[in-house]
Design an enzyme around this catalytic site. Structure first.
Site, PDB file in Angstrom:
ATOM      1  N   GLY A  16      53.941  46.664  43.884  1.00 23.60           N
ATOM      2  CA  GLY A  16      55.095  45.840  43.509  1.00 23.60           C
ATOM      3  C   GLY A  16      56.212  45.931  44.515  1.00 23.60           C
ATOM      4  O   GLY A  16      56.785  44.915  44.927  1.00 23.60           O
ATOM      5  N   THR A  43      50.189  54.155  43.106  1.00 23.52           N
ATOM      6  CA  THR A  43      49.163  54.607  42.181  1.00 23.52           C
ATOM      7  C   THR A  43      47.883  53.815  42.335  1.00 23.52           C
ATOM      8  O   THR A  43      46.785  54.386  42.390  1.00 23.52           O
ATOM      9  CB  THR A  43      49.676  54.505  40.732  1.00 23.52           C
ATOM     10  N   CYS A  44      47.973  52.505  42.409  1.00 20.83           N
ATOM     11  CA  CYS A  44      46.774  51.666  42.423  1.00 20.83           C
ATOM     12  C   CYS A  44      45.870  51.989  43.597  1.00 20.83           C
ATOM     13  O   CYS A  44      44.679  52.243  43.433  1.00 20.83           O
ATOM     14  CB  CYS A  44      47.170  50.195  42.452  1.00 20.83           C
ATOM     15  N   CYS A  49      43.561  52.440  40.592  1.00 20.10           N
ATOM     16  CA  CYS A  49      42.567  51.367  40.489  1.00 20.10           C
ATOM     17  C   CYS A  49      41.487  51.417  41.563  1.00 20.10           C
ATOM     18  O   CYS A  49      40.297  51.349  41.266  1.00 20.10           O
ATOM     19  CB  CYS A  49      43.253  50.005  40.576  1.00 20.10           C
ATOM     20  N   LYS A  52      39.315  54.738  41.687  1.00 22.15           N
ATOM     21  CA  LYS A  52      38.599  54.786  40.411  1.00 22.15           C
ATOM     22  C   LYS A  52      37.452  53.781  40.401  1.00 22.15           C
ATOM     23  O   LYS A  52      36.330  54.098  39.981  1.00 22.15           O
ATOM     24  CB  LYS A  52      39.562  54.499  39.263  1.00 22.15           C
ATOM     25  N   TYR A 179      42.235  53.947  28.085  1.00 20.83           N
ATOM     26  CA  TYR A 179      41.302  53.432  29.079  1.00 20.83           C
ATOM     27  C   TYR A 179      41.055  54.421  30.212  1.00 20.83           C
ATOM     28  O   TYR A 179      39.936  54.513  30.739  1.00 20.83           O
ATOM     29  CB  TYR A 179      41.759  52.071  29.607  1.00 20.83           C
ATOM     30  N   ILE A 180      42.047  55.214  30.587  1.00 22.84           N
ATOM     31  CA  ILE A 180      41.840  56.185  31.662  1.00 22.84           C
ATOM     32  C   ILE A 180      40.845  57.260  31.218  1.00 22.84           C
ATOM     33  O   ILE A 180      39.914  57.622  31.949  1.00 22.84           O
ATOM     34  CB  ILE A 180      43.171  56.815  32.092  1.00 22.84           C
ATOM     35  N   GLU A 183      37.308  55.600  30.939  1.00 24.20           N
ATOM     36  CA  GLU A 183      36.750  55.266  32.254  1.00 24.20           C
ATOM     37  C   GLU A 183      36.241  56.517  32.957  1.00 24.20           C
ATOM     38  O   GLU A 183      35.129  56.536  33.492  1.00 24.20           O
ATOM     39  CB  GLU A 183      37.803  54.560  33.097  1.00 24.20           C
ATOM     40  N   ARG A 206      42.659  52.307  21.553  1.00 26.13           N
ATOM     41  CA  ARG A 206      43.611  51.750  20.582  1.00 26.13           C
ATOM     42  C   ARG A 206      44.352  50.567  21.188  1.00 26.13           C
ATOM     43  O   ARG A 206      44.773  50.588  22.335  1.00 26.13           O
ATOM     44  CB  ARG A 206      44.618  52.830  20.162  1.00 26.13           C
ATOM     45  N   GLY A 297      48.459  60.128  28.586  1.00 25.60           N
ATOM     46  CA  GLY A 297      49.633  59.291  28.774  1.00 25.60           C
ATOM     47  C   GLY A 297      50.260  59.440  30.150  1.00 25.60           C
ATOM     48  O   GLY A 297      49.946  60.359  30.908  1.00 25.60           O
ATOM     49  N   ASP A 338      55.513  49.898  36.804  1.00 24.97           N
ATOM     50  CA  ASP A 338      55.286  50.902  35.766  1.00 24.97           C
ATOM     51  C   ASP A 338      56.542  51.670  35.389  1.00 24.97           C
ATOM     52  O   ASP A 338      56.624  52.226  34.291  1.00 24.97           O
ATOM     53  CB  ASP A 338      54.216  51.889  36.219  1.00 24.97           C
ATOM     54  N   THR A 346      48.765  46.632  37.930  1.00 26.46           N
ATOM     55  CA  THR A 346      49.159  46.314  39.305  1.00 26.46           C
ATOM     56  C   THR A 346      49.495  44.840  39.514  1.00 26.46           C
ATOM     57  O   THR A 346      50.538  44.520  40.108  1.00 26.46           O
ATOM     58  CB  THR A 346      48.051  46.755  40.276  1.00 26.46           C
ATOM     59  N   HIS A 470      22.807  28.641  32.802  1.00 22.55           N
ATOM     60  CA  HIS A 470      21.660  29.345  32.224  1.00 22.55           C
ATOM     61  C   HIS A 470      20.702  29.816  33.313  1.00 22.55           C
ATOM     62  O   HIS A 470      20.499  29.101  34.294  1.00 22.55           O
ATOM     63  CB  HIS A 470      20.931  28.389  31.263  1.00 22.55           C
ATOM     64  N   GLU A 475      27.054  32.481  29.326  1.00 20.65           N
ATOM     65  CA  GLU A 475      26.850  31.164  28.720  1.00 20.65           C
ATOM     66  C   GLU A 475      27.114  31.189  27.220  1.00 20.65           C
ATOM     67  O   GLU A 475      27.438  30.164  26.606  1.00 20.65           O
ATOM     68  CB  GLU A 475      25.439  30.654  28.993  1.00 20.65           C
TER      69      GLU A 475
END
Length: 487
Positions: A16, A43-44, A49, A52, A179-180, A183, A206, A297, A338, A346, A470, A475
């Site tokens: 950013g 961080t990304c 990101c 990872k 998610y962290i 993952e 959650r 967190g 963030d 990101t 297909h 699809e």
């Protein structure tokens, strides 16, 4: 001549901050400086990101040989070489950081490798002792992972530490269900680590769609992750110093899925942090793990910058409070990414940086649009999502739910139990698609394209009119004709 040294001083060299700095300088012609105390890319690029996702790729190869055999290939799986991977990873991160530095330099931005604090609404002081004045100050300092308030929590790792391990542990306990946590559970499991995961809630992930997160939880268990829901950590200690009478629970340490050994091969120069760790859980179990990872967190990097002394409002977790134009209560100070704890992604930080430049330097007031943001969780399988979950949508209005779950062709042929999910949440009144949720390999790629249609306000009938590609998994998104249920 300006009364300030710079038109804009950006604090933070992540995605950013770099985008705002170089667009303000390159497109708006502003005189810009940027200070970053660590590595460019934030961080990304450096500890999020990008590394990872490369670890995700590495972990997915483990399943290929057995699948390939079903297709007639004679293929065997060798040993995973963590040092080799890390060497390639660090080379790639160095390359990406170099690109970020070049973008800043080539845009005419003055850059400083230093920590910056704010002395007054128009003055920045660097850790080098230098001070500069600026008409506008933009804070883009990101966030950092935090440990819980628990005795001996320093023995646990946080996500930043994973990228600096000298060797992979044989066993790890991951605390958290976001998610962290999920993952890294999938990544480390794929790399051959025995993974146990504790989450205090009733279900992981959650805030995401219930049906989607339920399928991911089941898939994680089938893959060998020992997932315990409704479970939290009560105590922890170095294995050699665990309380008397605690011998690892009902069985030996090995029976509890952990190997006890010295941690000197894990993290360099971390003292106790890398040692085998004894843990007591709320479910009554006790065990020893080679490592414990806290994924509980992240907090904004806003402390000790001088912000509160100037009247900048900080929230409960330290987030900088801003308006829809990313402006704080001090008119000359803005914040994006963030550190504001709005939507911590990101691409969102980049959009916020662009909107800031439009507003401040291009005389085009541009509020930040945080609606209908596509996102992905890189578990195995992936989750791609945009819009409202079924639960959030039905609290808002009457809906129809179109949903299908099936075994995809590729893995069904290999007789694997993998299942995928395709789901649309539709407004009964307007027929607009309020949410799309995909659990499948490559879901992140799929949801990017679905997000365009949903952002444009596509209806279920718009999806129906689209001819299917297909044979593909995706699809199913355009072939579901009858609602599974209404609410």
């Amino acid at each position: 001549m300006s009364e300030f040294d710079y038109d804009l001083f950006v604090i933070g060299g992540g995605s950013g901050g770099v985008r705002a700095a170089r667009v303000a300088a390159g497109e708006a012609g502003a005189n810009v400086a940027l200070a970053e105390e660590d590595r460019y890319g934030g961080t990304c690029v450096i500890r999020g990101c990008v590394p990872k996702k490369l670890m995700v790729f590495a972990s997915e190869f483990a399943a290929l040989p057995s699948e390939a055999q079903s297709y007639g290939w004679d293929m065997s799986l060798g040993e995973f070489d963590w040092p080799t991977f890390c060497g390639h990873l660090n080379t790639e991160l160095d390359r990406l950081e170099g690109i970020y530095r070049s973008l800043v330099k080539n845009s005419g931005v003055d850059s400083f490798d230093a920590r910056a604090t704010i002395k007054d609404p128009h003055t920045v002081e660097l850790s080098t002792g230098e001070t500069f004045t600026a008409k506008h100050i933009l804070v883009a300092t990101g966030g950092h992972p935090v440990r819980p308030d628990l005795p001996n929590a320093h023995l646990g790792l946080v996500s930043d530490d994973i990228f600096h391990l000298k060797a992979l542990p044989k066993s790890i306990l991951i605390i958290g269900g976001g998610y962290i946590a999920c993952e890294f559970a999938c990544i480390l499991n794929g790399l051959g680590v025995e993974v146990t995961q504790y989450y205090r809630g009733a279900q992981i992930l959650r805030g995401f769609d219930d049906e989607a997160r339920g399928l991911i939880a089941e898939s994680m268990k089938e893959a060998g992750i020992d997932l315990h829901l409704g479970t939290n950590i009560l105590e922890m200690a170095a294995a050699a110093e665990r309380p008397k009478g605690n011998t690892g629970g009902t069985g030996s340490d090995a029976a509890m899925g952990a190997s006890v050994k010295s941690s000197e091969d894990l993290l360099p120069s971390t003292g106790e942090k890398g040692e085998a760790v004894w843990v007591k859980a709320s479910n009554g179990k006790e065990a020893v793990f080679d490592a414990v990872l806290f994924a509980t967190g992240r907090d904004p990097n806003s402390r000790d910058m001088g912000l509160e002394d100037l009247g900048v409002e900080l929230g409960r977790r330290g987030e900088i409070v801003v308006d829809e134009y990313s402006q704080t209560k001090v008119p000359s100070i803005y914040a994006i990414g963030d550190v504001t704890n709005r939507v911590n992604l990101t691409p969102v930080a980049i959009r916020e940086g662009m909107a800031f430049v439009e507003t401040v330097f291009k005389s085009n007031p541009t509020p930040v649009d945080h609606e209908l943001i596509p996102s992905a969780v890189f578990t195995q399988p992936e989750l791609g999502t945009v819009g409202l979950s079924e639960e959030a949508a039905r609290d808002q209005e009457e809906i129809e739910v179109y949903c299908t779950s099936f075994r995809p062709m590729r893995t069904a042929f290999a007789n694997r139990p993998d299942r995928v999910l395709m789901k649309l949440v539709v407004s009964k009144a307007t027929r607009k698609v309020l949410g799309c949720h995909i659990v499948a390999p490559g879901a992140g790629e799929m949801i990017q394209l679905a997000g365009i249609a949903i952002k444009m306000g596509a209806t279920k009938e718009d999806f129906d009119r689209t001819v299917a590609v297909h044979p593909t998994m995706s699809e199913e998104i355009v072939t579901m004709r009858s609602p599974m249920r209404s609410a």
